[in-house]
Scaffold this motif. Structure first.
Motif, PDB file in Angstrom:
ATOM      1  N   ILE A 207     -21.825  16.857  -7.155  1.00  0.00           N
ATOM      2  CA  ILE A 207     -20.868  15.769  -7.236  1.00  0.00           C
ATOM      3  C   ILE A 207     -21.356  14.747  -8.252  1.00  0.00           C
ATOM      4  N   GLY A 208     -20.452  13.883  -8.720  1.00  0.00           N
ATOM      5  CA  GLY A 208     -20.863  12.861  -9.670  1.00  0.00           C
ATOM      6  C   GLY A 208     -19.689  12.059 -10.173  1.00  0.00           C
ATOM      7  N   GLY A 209     -20.015  10.933 -10.825  1.00  0.00           N
ATOM      8  CA  GLY A 209     -18.969  10.092 -11.389  1.00  0.00           C
ATOM      9  C   GLY A 209     -19.555   8.804 -11.932  1.00  0.00           C
ATOM     10  N   ASP A 210     -18.704   8.047 -12.616  1.00  0.00           N
ATOM     11  CA  ASP A 210     -19.118   6.719 -13.072  1.00  0.00           C
ATOM     12  C   ASP A 210     -18.733   5.698 -12.002  1.00  0.00           C
ATOM     13  N   GLU A 211     -18.830   4.405 -12.346  1.00  0.00           N
ATOM     14  CA  GLU A 211     -18.629   3.376 -11.324  1.00  0.00           C
ATOM     15  C   GLU A 211     -17.265   3.478 -10.634  1.00  0.00           C
ATOM     16  N   THR A 212     -16.225   3.860 -11.355  1.00  0.00           N
ATOM     17  CA  THR A 212     -14.906   3.936 -10.733  1.00  0.00           C
ATOM     18  C   THR A 212     -14.863   4.981  -9.630  1.00  0.00           C
ATOM     19  N   ALA A 213     -15.806   5.916  -9.645  1.00  0.00           N
ATOM     20  CA  ALA A 213     -15.850   6.976  -8.637  1.00  0.00           C
ATOM     21  C   ALA A 213     -16.905   6.733  -7.561  1.00  0.00           C
ATOM     22  N   TYR A 214     -17.704   5.687  -7.687  1.00  0.00           N
ATOM     23  CA  TYR A 214     -18.770   5.473  -6.705  1.00  0.00           C
ATOM     24  C   TYR A 214     -18.241   5.337  -5.272  1.00  0.00           C
ATOM     25  N   PRO A 215     -17.158   4.600  -5.030  1.00  0.00           N
ATOM     26  CA  PRO A 215     -16.661   4.537  -3.644  1.00  0.00           C
ATOM     27  C   PRO A 215     -16.265   5.914  -3.102  1.00  0.00           C
ATOM     28  N   ALA A 216     -15.662   6.758  -3.944  1.00  0.00           N
ATOM     29  CA  ALA A 216     -15.305   8.109  -3.499  1.00  0.00           C
ATOM     30  C   ALA A 216     -16.568   8.933  -3.247  1.00  0.00           C
ATOM     31  N   LEU A 217     -17.569   8.796  -4.100  1.00  0.00           N
ATOM     32  CA  LEU A 217     -18.831   9.504  -3.873  1.00  0.00           C
ATOM     33  C   LEU A 217     -19.453   9.071  -2.543  1.00  0.00           C
ATOM     34  N   ALA A 218     -19.352   7.792  -2.227  1.00  0.00           N
ATOM     35  CA  ALA A 218     -19.898   7.311  -0.960  1.00  0.00           C
ATOM     36  C   ALA A 218     -19.185   7.975   0.215  1.00  0.00           C
ATOM     37  N   ARG A 219     -17.854   8.080   0.138  1.00  0.00           N
ATOM     38  CA  ARG A 219     -17.105   8.736   1.211  1.00  0.00           C
ATOM     39  C   ARG A 219     -17.529  10.201   1.355  1.00  0.00           C
ATOM     40  N   ILE A 220     -17.718  10.873   0.209  1.00  0.00           N
ATOM     41  CA  ILE A 220     -18.098  12.290   0.233  1.00  0.00           C
ATOM     42  C   ILE A 220     -19.474  12.470   0.867  1.00  0.00           C
ATOM     43  N   ILE A 221     -20.428  11.638   0.456  1.00  0.00           N
ATOM     44  CA  ILE A 221     -21.797  11.756   0.982  1.00  0.00           C
ATOM     45  C   ILE A 221     -21.813  11.507   2.483  1.00  0.00           C
ATOM     46  N   GLU A 222     -21.102  10.474   2.929  1.00  0.00           N
ATOM     47  CA  GLU A 222     -21.075  10.144   4.354  1.00  0.00           C
ATOM     48  C   GLU A 222     -20.519  11.282   5.209  1.00  0.00           C
TER      49      GLU A 222
ATOM     50  N   LEU B 287       0.850  -1.181   0.000  1.00  0.00           N
ATOM     51  CA  LEU B 287       0.000   0.000   0.000  1.00  0.00           C
ATOM     52  C   LEU B 287       0.888   1.233   0.000  1.00  0.00           C
ATOM     53  N   THR B 288       0.609   2.202  -0.881  1.00  0.00           N
ATOM     54  CA  THR B 288       1.264   3.500  -0.796  1.00  0.00           C
ATOM     55  C   THR B 288       0.195   4.581  -0.705  1.00  0.00           C
ATOM     56  N   GLY B 289       0.576   5.690  -0.119  1.00  0.00           N
ATOM     57  CA  GLY B 289      -0.358   6.793   0.004  1.00  0.00           C
ATOM     58  C   GLY B 289      -0.206   7.448   1.358  1.00  0.00           C
ATOM     59  N   PRO B 290      -1.096   8.378   1.642  1.00  0.00           N
ATOM     60  CA  PRO B 290      -2.317   8.720   0.908  1.00  0.00           C
ATOM     61  C   PRO B 290      -2.027   9.561  -0.322  1.00  0.00           C
ATOM     62  N   GLY B 291      -3.052   9.791  -1.116  1.00  0.00           N
ATOM     63  CA  GLY B 291      -2.931  10.612  -2.294  1.00  0.00           C
ATOM     64  C   GLY B 291      -4.276  11.144  -2.723  1.00  0.00           C
ATOM     65  N   GLY B 292      -4.235  11.960  -3.754  1.00  0.00           N
ATOM     66  CA  GLY B 292      -5.472  12.529  -4.282  1.00  0.00           C
ATOM     67  C   GLY B 292      -6.016  13.623  -3.402  1.00  0.00           C
ATOM     68  N   GLY B 293      -7.162  14.145  -3.768  1.00  0.00           N
ATOM     69  CA  GLY B 293      -7.772  15.232  -3.017  1.00  0.00           C
ATOM     70  C   GLY B 293      -8.526  14.735  -1.807  1.00  0.00           C
ATOM     71  N   GLY B 294      -8.962  15.671  -1.003  1.00  0.00           N
ATOM     72  CA  GLY B 294      -9.727  15.336   0.176  1.00  0.00           C
ATOM     73  C   GLY B 294     -11.213  15.352  -0.100  1.00  0.00           C
ATOM     74  N   VAL B 295     -11.993  15.287   0.957  1.00  0.00           N
ATOM     75  CA  VAL B 295     -13.447  15.281   0.865  1.00  0.00           C
ATOM     76  C   VAL B 295     -13.953  16.719   0.840  1.00  0.00           C
ATOM     77  N   PRO B 296     -14.699  17.125  -0.201  1.00  0.00           N
ATOM     78  CA  PRO B 296     -15.244  18.481  -0.224  1.00  0.00           C
ATOM     79  C   PRO B 296     -16.403  18.621   0.759  1.00  0.00           C
ATOM     80  N   LEU B 297     -16.395  19.704   1.501  1.00  0.00           N
ATOM     81  CA  LEU B 297     -17.471  20.014   2.439  1.00  0.00           C
ATOM     82  C   LEU B 297     -17.999  21.394   2.107  1.00  0.00           C
ATOM     83  N   ALA B 298     -19.316  21.508   1.912  1.00  0.00           N
ATOM     84  CA  ALA B 298     -19.916  22.795   1.558  1.00  0.00           C
ATOM     85  C   ALA B 298     -21.417  22.725   1.806  1.00  0.00           C
ATOM     86  N   PRO B 299     -22.063  23.872   2.008  1.00  0.00           N
ATOM     87  CA  PRO B 299     -23.523  23.866   2.196  1.00  0.00           C
ATOM     88  C   PRO B 299     -24.269  23.316   0.993  1.00  0.00           C
ATOM     89  N   ARG B 300     -23.707  23.557  -0.228  1.00  0.00           N
ATOM     90  CA  ARG B 300     -24.348  23.043  -1.437  1.00  0.00           C
ATOM     91  C   ARG B 300     -23.283  22.419  -2.328  1.00  0.00           C
TER      92      ARG B 300
END
Length: 349
Positions: free
Chosen positions: A240-255, A224-237
């Motif tokens: 977000i979106g993506g195809d299947e490869t992004a669904y796990p990241a979308l789940a993290r963002i929503i949670e 395992l290497t990392g971390p990497g990539g961007g963080g979780v966006p937080l905002a009042p509004r």
């Protein structure tokens, strides 16, 4: 000019032959491209602030001195690796000249690398496999940055070689028949104290990780290497979106969103049963391959979203980039648009 305390850990590399003006232009370009906070010290230094640290350069006795600063050792090394990669992309001849200070000795494992073992694989809907890995030193992957790289040895290799730190402080990866597969994945769930993390693998034809996962018995060792990539966006509004490869990241963002957050989540993939979490303020819009549809809507209507996060295939992200950055002129600090894969790429996951 600096008004805040610098992160405590630092590594430097002197490049007498690199004029400061050249590295200054590179840093400014990086800040513009990725929406980073750029700081300047009266023309004698330039640096970019990122989560967990900063990277930059200053005028040296002869040329430039590169530096990275961070709050912990593994992220210091990750920033150093990223800066090295960008510089070599500009001028490959710089690679042998870089000598970073304060980093591991030659032959040691890189600080942002650790081992884990497969604990289990289970379905997450019809189109995903949930992989649970167990290992030590997972604290670095429990931060806001949600991506890591899964390091897999060649199929059938009983004695794989693993990355080591070279004499110049850079990671040396095995080559040829010993080359390792290094796809990026999302940390779907993690308990660093308990020593486990989970990631979801999208099942698709030709995927090297898919083939590996179908035969991965408990106990198999991976890196395992990392971390990497961007963080979780937080905002009042949010938008977000993506195809299947992004669904796990979308789940993290929503949670991660508080109850008062509202917005839209566009699902561009065909899979319909991935276990995305529910959020009363976030509307799910199923639009398989609907990137162009969203781009057209944004061009017509604009958006009130304070933060935008979108990830899909490279060619399908292009119309969204045009709508958001060119037509609407939304600052890159507000929008993260990523190409998670390239159509026809045999290395796709």
């Amino acid at each position: 000019m600096r008004h805040d305390p610098a992160p405590p850990l630092q590594s430097e590399a002197a490049l007498p032959g690199l004029p400061f003006e050249r590295i200054d232009a590179l840093l400014r370009s990086e800040a513009e491209e990725h929406g980073l906070m750029l700081r300047s010290g009266h023309g004698h230094s330039t640096w970019c602030q990122v989560d967990g640290g900063e990277f930059g350069a200053r005028v040296g006795p002869e040329g430039s001195v590169l530096y990275v600063r961070a709050h912990d050792r593994d992220w210091l090394f990750t920033l150093q690796e990223a800066m090295t990669c960008h510089l070599i992309g500009i001028d490959p001849d710089l690679a042998p000249l870089l000598r970073w200070s304060g980093l591991p000795r030659m032959g040691e494992l890189p600080p942002n690398f650790s081992f884990a073992r497969v604990e289990s694989l289970s379905p997450a809907g019809r189109y995903f496999l949930r992989l649970r890995l167990r290992g030590d030193n997972l604290d670095r992957l429990a931060r806001d940055m949600i991506h890591f790289r899964l390091i897999l040895p060649p199929p059938g290799d009983p004695q794989p070689e693993w990355p080591m730190t070279g004499a110049n402080g850079q990671t040396v990866w095995p080559r040829g028949d010993k080359a390792l597969h290094r796809p990026a994945y999302t940390v779907r769930a993690i308990d660093a104290a308990a020593g486990w993390l989970e990631t979801d693998i999208f099942i698709h034809d030709g995927g090297r990780v898919c083939d590996w996962a179908r035969n991965a018995a408990p106990g198999i060792r991976v890196g395992l290497t990392g971390p990497g990539g961007g963080g979780v966006p937080l905002a009042p509004r949010l938008l977000i979106g993506g195809d299947e490869t992004a669904y796990p990241a979308l789940a993290r963002i929503i949670e991660a969103q508080p109850p008062e957050t509202c917005g839209d989540c566009w699902l561009f993939g065909d899979a319909e049963d991935y276990p995305l979490p529910r959020h009363d303020g976030i509307r799910m819009i199923r639009a398989p391959r609907g990137e162009a549809e969203l781009a057209a809507q944004l061009t017509r209507q604009g958006t009130t979203a304070a933060r935008i996060w979108l990830a899909t295939e490279k060619s399908r992200i292009a119309p969204l980039r045009k709508a958001i950055f060119e037509h609407l002129a939304i600052p890159k600090q507000r929008a993260h648009l990523a190409a998670y894969w390239i159509a026809g790429d045999p290395a796709r996951q």
